[in-house]
Design a protein around this motif. Structure first.
Motif, PDB file in Angstrom:
ATOM      1  N   UNK A   8       5.291 -22.128 -12.739  1.00 55.35           N
ATOM      2  CA  UNK A   8       6.575 -22.640 -12.347  1.00 55.35           C
ATOM      3  C   UNK A   8       7.261 -21.471 -11.229  1.00 55.35           C
ATOM      4  N   UNK A   9       8.225 -22.207 -10.627  1.00 56.53           N
ATOM      5  CA  UNK A   9       8.881 -21.153  -9.390  1.00 56.53           C
ATOM      6  C   UNK A   9       9.547 -20.141 -10.052  1.00 56.53           C
ATOM      7  N   UNK A  10       9.341 -18.781  -9.700  1.00 58.03           N
ATOM      8  CA  UNK A  10       9.984 -17.351 -10.003  1.00 58.03           C
ATOM      9  C   UNK A  10       9.008 -16.977 -10.966  1.00 58.03           C
ATOM     10  N   UNK A  11       7.588 -17.331 -11.472  1.00 59.54           N
ATOM     11  CA  UNK A  11       6.970 -16.708 -12.133  1.00 59.54           C
ATOM     12  C   UNK A  11       6.576 -15.259 -11.260  1.00 59.54           C
ATOM     13  N   UNK A  12       6.379 -14.231 -12.245  1.00 58.06           N
ATOM     14  CA  UNK A  12       5.991 -12.799 -11.640  1.00 58.06           C
ATOM     15  C   UNK A  12       4.696 -12.292 -12.095  1.00 58.06           C
ATOM     16  N   UNK A  13       3.727 -12.106 -11.306  1.00 60.73           N
ATOM     17  CA  UNK A  13       2.539 -11.643 -11.594  1.00 60.73           C
ATOM     18  C   UNK A  13       2.507 -10.063 -11.303  1.00 60.73           C
ATOM     19  N   UNK A  14       1.694  -9.367 -11.856  1.00 58.32           N
ATOM     20  CA  UNK A  14       1.904  -8.007 -11.816  1.00 58.32           C
ATOM     21  C   UNK A  14       0.366  -7.049 -11.569  1.00 58.32           C
ATOM     22  N   UNK A  15       0.354  -6.504 -10.703  1.00 56.81           N
ATOM     23  CA  UNK A  15      -0.599  -5.566 -10.329  1.00 56.81           C
ATOM     24  C   UNK A  15      -0.591  -4.110 -10.732  1.00 56.81           C
ATOM     25  N   UNK A  16      -1.142  -3.854 -11.952  1.00 58.63           N
ATOM     26  CA  UNK A  16      -0.698  -2.357 -12.624  1.00 58.63           C
ATOM     27  C   UNK A  16      -1.098  -1.410 -11.740  1.00 58.63           C
ATOM     28  N   UNK A  17      -0.284  -0.423 -11.733  1.00 57.97           N
ATOM     29  CA  UNK A  17      -0.457   1.022 -10.802  1.00 57.97           C
ATOM     30  C   UNK A  17      -0.816   0.602  -9.331  1.00 57.97           C
ATOM     31  N   UNK A  18      -0.243  -0.154  -8.839  1.00 53.49           N
ATOM     32  CA  UNK A  18      -0.411  -0.375  -7.404  1.00 53.49           C
ATOM     33  C   UNK A  18       0.751  -0.150  -6.552  1.00 53.49           C
ATOM     34  N   UNK A  19       1.765   0.332  -7.312  1.00 49.49           N
ATOM     35  CA  UNK A  19       3.143   0.767  -6.688  1.00 49.49           C
ATOM     36  C   UNK A  19       2.728   1.994  -6.048  1.00 49.49           C
ATOM     37  N   UNK A  20       4.247   2.566  -6.285  1.00 50.44           N
ATOM     38  CA  UNK A  20       4.341   4.267  -5.553  1.00 50.44           C
ATOM     39  C   UNK A  20       3.760   5.197  -6.676  1.00 50.44           C
ATOM     40  N   UNK A  21       3.395   6.207  -5.982  1.00 50.88           N
ATOM     41  CA  UNK A  21       3.246   7.500  -7.251  1.00 50.88           C
ATOM     42  C   UNK A  21       4.641   8.026  -7.913  1.00 50.88           C
ATOM     43  N   UNK A  22       4.594   8.630  -8.817  1.00 50.64           N
ATOM     44  CA  UNK A  22       5.692   9.106  -9.554  1.00 50.64           C
ATOM     45  C   UNK A  22       5.887  10.607  -8.997  1.00 50.64           C
ATOM     46  N   UNK A  23       6.889  10.817  -8.142  1.00 49.83           N
ATOM     47  CA  UNK A  23       7.372  12.342  -7.723  1.00 49.83           C
ATOM     48  C   UNK A  23       7.361  13.232  -8.941  1.00 49.83           C
TER      49      UNK A  23
END
Length: 360
Positions: free
Chosen positions: A288-303
């Motif tokens: 459906x429209x609005x569905x969110x798919x996630x790639x784990x630990x592909x964001x920013x590092x935690x400072x």
């Protein structure tokens, strides 16, 4: 009653002749005159002190009385009152036990540094140019001309210590503990001991920084006047530029990905962006429209994360794009498809229609 040394205010020795006193007064009066410093209340206060010192030392009789009476001198010629004597004695006793005031410190500076989101993710070292007050190379921060600009303080003999307190030796009040007096200001810095210059500095930006965070470069701000005390710090304010694809929330990243109706219905492989480049994700059939798919630990590092360097997640929000600017042939094709699918292909639309019937 004067609480300051008139000779120190004008920067002349007690043995200075009247002509030297007049020259010193004229130079200082011209420098600190309110007309030349309209928005500087400190300059106005200094100008009043300079005029007060000149009114005393510029008059031979007043100068003799001042040299004879010292702290008990009064411009109106009256003898000191008991309160005046008490105040002088209290000041003298307080000076024996008063802690040494902290040395002057140079001013802190601020610098805004803009970096990209990719640089914030990986960390970066940048070279910046900063205008700052640095030590005067001509006078080596003394504030005096290199040749003949100073002379030994006649009150302390050059050691910078007061001769009046024998059991608790304090700084000489005439030279402020420097041991010398300035008789000719440095022609480059005008006695300040520092000059403005542009410095090239390197800033190491750690991975995971966000807009509004500050990095401190200790000692890279302004140096203090005449080299006494610590230099200020340089505060680098980070600004992470907006990204055309990603939106940030803490260490997580969000990206809207448009897909077609057929891709959402049948499923597909989509090429999507990451901070490191591109990758593929699988869109299951019937998304459906609005569905969110996630790639784990592909964001920013935690400072500042201790131990394992955890990263945030990368979220893709799938948005179905409705076909636009249809010609007649495509309109007919869509109408035929809708007729073939019927309401059975849209369970949510069917449930909505049934709910409306129940409210009739």
């Amino acid at each position: 009653m004067p609480r300051r040394d008139y000779y120190a205010i004008l920067g002349v020795a007690r043995s200075a002749d009247p002509e030297d006193v007049k020259k010193a007064f004229r130079a200082l009066a011209m420098r600190y005159h309110p007309d030349r410093n309209p928005d500087d209340p400190q300059a106005e206060s200094q100008f009043r002190e300079i005029v007060e010192a000149w009114e005393c030392l510029g008059d031979p009789e007043q100068r003799q009385r001042y040299d004879r009476l010292g702290p008990f001198y009064r411009a109106d010629g009256r003898p000191p009152s008991p309160d005046d004597i008490t105040a002088v004695v209290q000041d003298a006793l307080a000076g024996l036990f008063r802690r040494r005031p902290p040395p002057e410190q140079g001013e802190d500076l601020r610098f805004r540094l803009s970096i990209s989101l990719e640089e914030a993710a990986s960390g970066v070292e940048r070279s910046i140019e900063v205008r700052r007050e640095a030590p005067c190379l001509r006078c080596k921060s003394t504030g005096a001309e290199p040749d003949g600009g100073t002379r030994v303080c006649d009150q302390c003999g050059g050691d910078g210590r007061s001769k009046t307190a024998r059991f608790l030796r304090t700084e000489c009040p005439r030279c402020d503990g420097r041991g010398y007096l300035i008789v000719q200001r440095c022609s480059r810095c005008d006695g300040a001991g520092r000059t403005e210059r542009t410095d090239q500095l390197k800033v190491k930006v750690p991975a995971g920084v966000a807009t509004g965070q500050k990095l401190k470069l200790r000692g890279k701000g302004n140096v203090p006047r005449r080299g006494s005390g610590k230099s200020g710090d340089l505060l680098v304010l980070i600004e992470v530029a907006e990204h055309p694809l990603f939106r940030r929330r803490g260490a997580d990243l969000f990206c809207e990905v448009p897909i077609t109706v057929t891709e959402a219905a049948l499923g597909t492989e989509l090429e999507v962006p990451t901070l490191e480049g591109r990758t593929n994700i699988r869109v299951p059939p019937g998304t459906p429209s609005g569905q969110v798919l996630r790639l784990a630990e592909r964001g920013l590092p935690t400072l500042g994360q201790r131990g394992r360097k955890r990263r945030g997640d990368l979220h893709f929000k799938l948005v179905i794009e409705v076909p636009a600017e249809l010609d007649e042939q495509r309109r007919q094709a869509l109408a035929q498809l809708a007729e073939q699918l019927g309401m059975a292909a849209y369970p949510r639309r069917r449930a909505y229609a049934e709910s409306l019937k129940e409210r009739a």
